[in-house]
Design a protein around this motif. Structure first.
Motif, PDB file in Angstrom:
ATOM      1  N   LEU A   1       0.824  -1.205   0.000  1.00 37.84           N
ATOM      2  CA  LEU A   1       0.000   0.000   0.000  1.00 37.84           C
ATOM      3  C   LEU A   1       0.861   1.260   0.000  1.00 37.84           C
ATOM      4  CD1 LEU A   1      -2.778  -0.963   2.591  1.00 37.84           C
ATOM      5  CD2 LEU A   1      -2.584  -1.548   0.160  1.00 37.84           C
ATOM      6  N   SER A   2       0.535   2.172  -0.903  1.00 35.59           N
ATOM      7  CA  SER A   2       1.166   3.486  -0.918  1.00 35.59           C
ATOM      8  C   SER A   2       0.552   4.334   0.198  1.00 35.59           C
ATOM      9  CB  SER A   2       0.944   4.160  -2.263  1.00 35.59           C
ATOM     10  OG  SER A   2      -0.445   4.440  -2.441  1.00 35.59           O
ATOM     11  N   GLY A   3       1.058   5.559   0.353  1.00 36.34           N
ATOM     12  CA  GLY A   3       0.521   6.433   1.381  1.00 36.34           C
ATOM     13  C   GLY A   3      -0.963   6.692   1.218  1.00 36.34           C
ATOM     14  N   ASP A   4      -1.402   7.007  -0.011  1.00 36.11           N
ATOM     15  CA  ASP A   4      -2.818   7.268  -0.253  1.00 36.11           C
ATOM     16  C   ASP A   4      -3.661   6.020  -0.023  1.00 36.11           C
ATOM     17  OD1 ASP A   4      -2.364   9.907  -0.856  1.00 36.11           O
ATOM     18  OD2 ASP A   4      -2.305   9.602  -3.027  1.00 36.11           O
ATOM     19  N   GLU A   5      -3.173   4.869  -0.475  1.00 45.12           N
ATOM     20  CA  GLU A   5      -3.907   3.628  -0.279  1.00 45.12           C
ATOM     21  C   GLU A   5      -3.979   3.260   1.207  1.00 45.12           C
ATOM     22  OE1 GLU A   5      -2.984   1.258  -4.464  1.00 45.12           O
ATOM     23  OE2 GLU A   5      -1.526   1.202  -2.829  1.00 45.12           O
ATOM     24  N   ALA A   6      -2.910   3.543   1.935  1.00 45.25           N
ATOM     25  CA  ALA A   6      -2.911   3.272   3.373  1.00 45.25           C
ATOM     26  C   ALA A   6      -3.961   4.114   4.085  1.00 45.25           C
ATOM     27  CB  ALA A   6      -1.528   3.546   3.961  1.00 45.25           C
ATOM     28  N   LEU A   7      -4.078   5.382   3.690  1.00 46.12           N
ATOM     29  CA  LEU A   7      -5.105   6.243   4.284  1.00 46.12           C
ATOM     30  C   LEU A   7      -6.498   5.716   3.974  1.00 46.12           C
ATOM     31  CD1 LEU A   7      -3.594   9.786   3.634  1.00 46.12           C
ATOM     32  CD2 LEU A   7      -3.970   8.693   5.846  1.00 46.12           C
ATOM     33  N   ASP A   8      -6.700   5.266   2.735  1.00 40.91           N
ATOM     34  CA  ASP A   8      -7.994   4.664   2.384  1.00 40.91           C
ATOM     35  C   ASP A   8      -8.263   3.435   3.245  1.00 40.91           C
ATOM     36  OD1 ASP A   8      -8.498   6.548   0.478  1.00 40.91           O
ATOM     37  OD2 ASP A   8      -8.187   5.244  -1.255  1.00 40.91           O
ATOM     38  N   TYR A   9      -7.236   2.610   3.437  1.00 44.70           N
ATOM     39  CA  TYR A   9      -7.397   1.352   4.169  1.00 44.70           C
ATOM     40  C   TYR A   9      -7.789   1.599   5.620  1.00 44.70           C
ATOM     41  CZ  TYR A   9      -6.292  -3.351   5.869  1.00 44.70           C
ATOM     42  OH  TYR A   9      -6.368  -4.601   6.442  1.00 44.70           O
ATOM     43  N   VAL A  10      -7.130   2.548   6.283  1.00 44.04           N
ATOM     44  CA  VAL A  10      -7.384   2.737   7.713  1.00 44.04           C
ATOM     45  C   VAL A  10      -8.605   3.610   7.991  1.00 44.04           C
ATOM     46  CG1 VAL A  10      -4.943   2.446   8.260  1.00 44.04           C
ATOM     47  CG2 VAL A  10      -5.846   4.757   7.938  1.00 44.04           C
ATOM     48  N   ARG A  11      -9.105   4.331   6.986  1.00 42.55           N
ATOM     49  CA  ARG A  11     -10.231   5.220   7.237  1.00 42.55           C
ATOM     50  C   ARG A  11     -11.530   4.753   6.593  1.00 42.55           C
ATOM     51  NH1 ARG A  11      -8.203  11.312   6.261  1.00 42.55           N
ATOM     52  NH2 ARG A  11     -10.275  11.714   7.049  1.00 42.55           N
ATOM     53  N   ALA A  12     -11.443   3.768   5.706  1.00 44.76           N
ATOM     54  CA  ALA A  12     -12.665   3.283   5.048  1.00 44.76           C
ATOM     55  C   ALA A  12     -13.630   2.701   6.072  1.00 44.76           C
ATOM     56  CB  ALA A  12     -12.303   2.231   4.005  1.00 44.76           C
ATOM     57  N   ARG A  13     -14.895   2.982   5.881  1.00 44.86           N
ATOM     58  CA  ARG A  13     -15.922   2.478   6.798  1.00 44.86           C
ATOM     59  C   ARG A  13     -17.014   1.720   6.057  1.00 44.86           C
ATOM     60  NH1 ARG A  13     -18.527   5.427  11.996  1.00 44.86           N
ATOM     61  NH2 ARG A  13     -20.367   4.118  12.274  1.00 44.86           N
ATOM     62  N   TYR A  14     -17.385   2.182   4.893  1.00 41.87           N
ATOM     63  CA  TYR A  14     -18.548   1.620   4.194  1.00 41.87           C
ATOM     64  C   TYR A  14     -18.112   0.536   3.212  1.00 41.87           C
ATOM     65  CZ  TYR A  14     -20.560   5.694   6.354  1.00 41.87           C
ATOM     66  OH  TYR A  14     -20.953   6.629   7.291  1.00 41.87           O
ATOM     67  N   VAL A  15     -17.568  -0.560   3.744  1.00 43.35           N
ATOM     68  CA  VAL A  15     -17.158  -1.705   2.945  1.00 43.35           C
ATOM     69  C   VAL A  15     -17.690  -2.976   3.602  1.00 43.35           C
ATOM     70  CG1 VAL A  15     -15.087  -0.617   2.009  1.00 43.35           C
ATOM     71  CG2 VAL A  15     -14.938  -1.834   4.169  1.00 43.35           C
ATOM     72  N   GLY A  16     -17.891  -4.009   2.776  1.00 46.38           N
ATOM     73  CA  GLY A  16     -18.427  -5.261   3.288  1.00 46.38           C
ATOM     74  C   GLY A  16     -19.934  -5.227   3.389  1.00 46.38           C
ATOM     75  N   GLU A  17     -20.498  -6.216   4.092  1.00 48.41           N
ATOM     76  CA  GLU A  17     -21.937  -6.263   4.323  1.00 48.41           C
ATOM     77  C   GLU A  17     -22.361  -5.093   5.211  1.00 48.41           C
ATOM     78  OE1 GLU A  17     -23.844  -8.378   2.787  1.00 48.41           O
ATOM     79  OE2 GLU A  17     -22.150  -9.412   1.873  1.00 48.41           O
ATOM     80  N   LEU A  18     -23.655  -4.789   5.188  1.00 48.95           N
ATOM     81  CA  LEU A  18     -24.165  -3.649   5.948  1.00 48.95           C
ATOM     82  C   LEU A  18     -23.789  -3.744   7.425  1.00 48.95           C
ATOM     83  CD1 LEU A  18     -25.814  -1.037   5.929  1.00 48.95           C
ATOM     84  CD2 LEU A  18     -27.870  -2.424   6.333  1.00 48.95           C
ATOM     85  N   ALA A  19     -23.893  -4.951   7.989  1.00 44.56           N
ATOM     86  CA  ALA A  19     -23.590  -5.135   9.411  1.00 44.56           C
ATOM     87  C   ALA A  19     -22.108  -4.929   9.715  1.00 44.56           C
ATOM     88  CB  ALA A  19     -24.023  -6.533   9.851  1.00 44.56           C
ATOM     89  N   GLN A  20     -21.252  -4.976   8.680  1.00 46.75           N
ATOM     90  CA  GLN A  20     -19.814  -4.804   8.872  1.00 46.75           C
ATOM     91  C   GLN A  20     -19.359  -3.371   8.633  1.00 46.75           C
ATOM     92  OE1 GLN A  20     -18.826  -7.807   5.896  1.00 46.75           O
ATOM     93  NE2 GLN A  20     -18.020  -9.144   7.508  1.00 46.75           N
ATOM     94  N   GLN A  21     -20.278  -2.509   8.226  1.00 45.12           N
ATOM     95  CA  GLN A  21     -19.922  -1.129   7.913  1.00 45.12           C
ATOM     96  C   GLN A  21     -20.014  -0.284   9.185  1.00 45.12           C
ATOM     97  OE1 GLN A  21     -22.269   0.250   4.572  1.00 45.12           O
ATOM     98  NE2 GLN A  21     -21.808  -1.562   3.354  1.00 45.12           N
TER      99      GLN A  21
END
Length: 418
Positions: free
Chosen positions: A216-236
């Motif tokens: 992961l690059s810097g931008d991808e790392a930020l996406d990875y640690v801050r993403a919330r709305y991924v996976g099933e609804l119960a996992q978001q």
């Protein structure tokens, strides 16, 4: 599971009592790399030292009143460092999740045991409902979200809120700017993370490619640690986001401690420059020297003894005004008490923990498997100096069995390898 109960359960929320940066990783690499730089660059390290010190901004903890006392009375001194991520969303590319107000979605207590043999990093969900203390000119407020304190009075208000909620004295704090966090990742040429499936959130322009590993690059790392709305609804939710944050920080620790980083002066200098430029600390921690001294005490902490956990929580009932938010369970009281007494945490509290070692199913873990050297099995060679020992460092069975429930299997989290 000690970490969280499922939303919508019928268990009523108990009434709460009204009163109750990348952290030591930076310190470790500062110490080791400073020695390397001193040998290779001679007097040039003096300039670098002054430059790095000048990068760090500080505040005094003396402004906080009514602070708790330490209750540990054994040998040595445990350290509690409160780490916060400053993710103000007013800057470019910061509005990842369209959440307003900015502030800090990341709060982690880093606890270093008195004998410096173990380290716990305890994440606090920002959706926790707590009582905020009086901060600056703002009156105290009951039943607010955890991160409201940072938006009201910054890091000092968050420290005061933590101490009021846990009765644990904070020795130091570190605030890490999220954009600077991305620069640190780029400085070491990316961080390899086991990502089992793509993290794809087109609405918020987030995409992290799957890979074992995915570097992961810097931008991808930020996406990875801050993403919330991924996976099933119960996992978001915030708890899934915390698990990804813990996974990434563990991977960053491995990358920073690796020979591929420490033997590359360009990476070392770039990482330290980016790290210190993105830090705000208390005055007691605001120098490379102080951070280096703490790092010197951490040499015996193995990757398997660096554990990331989340405060035990449960969701409020669906008919509550706090629907979708969480409260701390009785297990949280046990957690704070054990940390305050500097005891090893019970298996139940560690059931869903993440260590700094590679995930068991990852290719990195398979490649690192090798027979343990026979010399490490000798008690004489693994025995620690007597002056570091503490009568309470190795708790008895009765001290570590509470709570009594058996550990539960780990739940899956989108973007995290088991």
């Amino acid at each position: 599971m000690a970490g969280v109960s499922s939303p919508g359960t019928d268990v009523p929320a108990p009434k709460r009592k009204a009163e109750a940066q990348r952290k030591h990783t930076v310190g470790q690499v500062m110490l080791v790399s400073s020695l390397v730089l001193a040998l290779v660059t001679g007097l040039g390290v003096v300039f670098l030292y002054r430059h790095l010190n000048g990068n760090i901004s500080t505040k005094s903890l003396d402004a906080i009143g009514n602070r708790p006392e330490k209750i540990y009375r054994g040998n040595g001194e445990p350290l509690n460092i409160l780490v916060m991520g400053d993710d103000t969303r007013s800057g470019d590319d910061n509005d990842i999740d369209q959440e307003t107000g900015g502030g800090s979605d990341t709060t982690i207590l880093v606890h270093l045991s008195a004998d410096r043999k173990r380290s716990y990093a305890v994440s606090i969900p920002r959706d926790s409902i707590v009582d905020r203390p009086e901060c600056d000119d703002s009156a105290a407020a009951p039943d607010v979200m955890w991160n409201a304190a940072f938006g009201t009075g910054g890091e000092l208000c968050t420290v005061a809120q933590f101490e009021q909620s846990t009765d644990i004295l904070v020795d130091h704090f570190v605030v890490i700017d999220f954009n600077g966090f991305g620069e640190m990742v780029d400085a070491v040429d990316g961080v390899p993370v086991c990502v089992p499936e793509d993290i794809d959130d087109p609405k918020h322009e987030i995409f992290v490619p799957a890979g074992d590993p995915s570097v992961l690059s810097g931008d991808e790392a930020l996406d990875y640690v801050r993403a919330r709305y991924v996976g099933e609804l119960a996992q978001q939710n915030d708890l899934s986001r915390i698990k990804r944050q813990q996974t990434f920080i563990a991977a960053l620790i491995r990358k920073v401690k690796s020979a591929g980083t420490l033997t590359r002066l360009d990476r070392v200098v770039g990482f330290l420059d980016a790290a210190t430029r993105s830090l705000r600390t208390d005055e007691g921690l605001g120098s490379v020297t102080r951070i280096g001294k703490i790092a010197l005490q951490l040499q015996d902490v193995g990757l398997d003894n660096i554990k990331f956990i989340t405060v035990p929580t449960a969701y409020y009932p669906l008919d509550s005004e706090f629907k979708g938010k969480v409260y701390w369970t009785e297990d949280a009281d046990t957690l704070w008490q054990m940390l305050n007494e500097d005891k090893a945490l019970s298996p139940n509290l560690l059931a869903d923990s993440v260590t700094a070692e590679p995930p068991a199913t990852s290719s990195e873990a398979q490649e690192s498997e090798s027979p343990a050297p026979t010399e490490t099995e000798s008690p004489a060679e693994t025995e620690s100096p007597s002056e570091e020992a503490s009568p309470t460092e190795t708790p008895t069975e009765s001290e570590t069995t509470a709570p009594s429930e058996e550990p539960t299997p780990k739940e899956t989290t989108p973007g995290v390898c088991a």
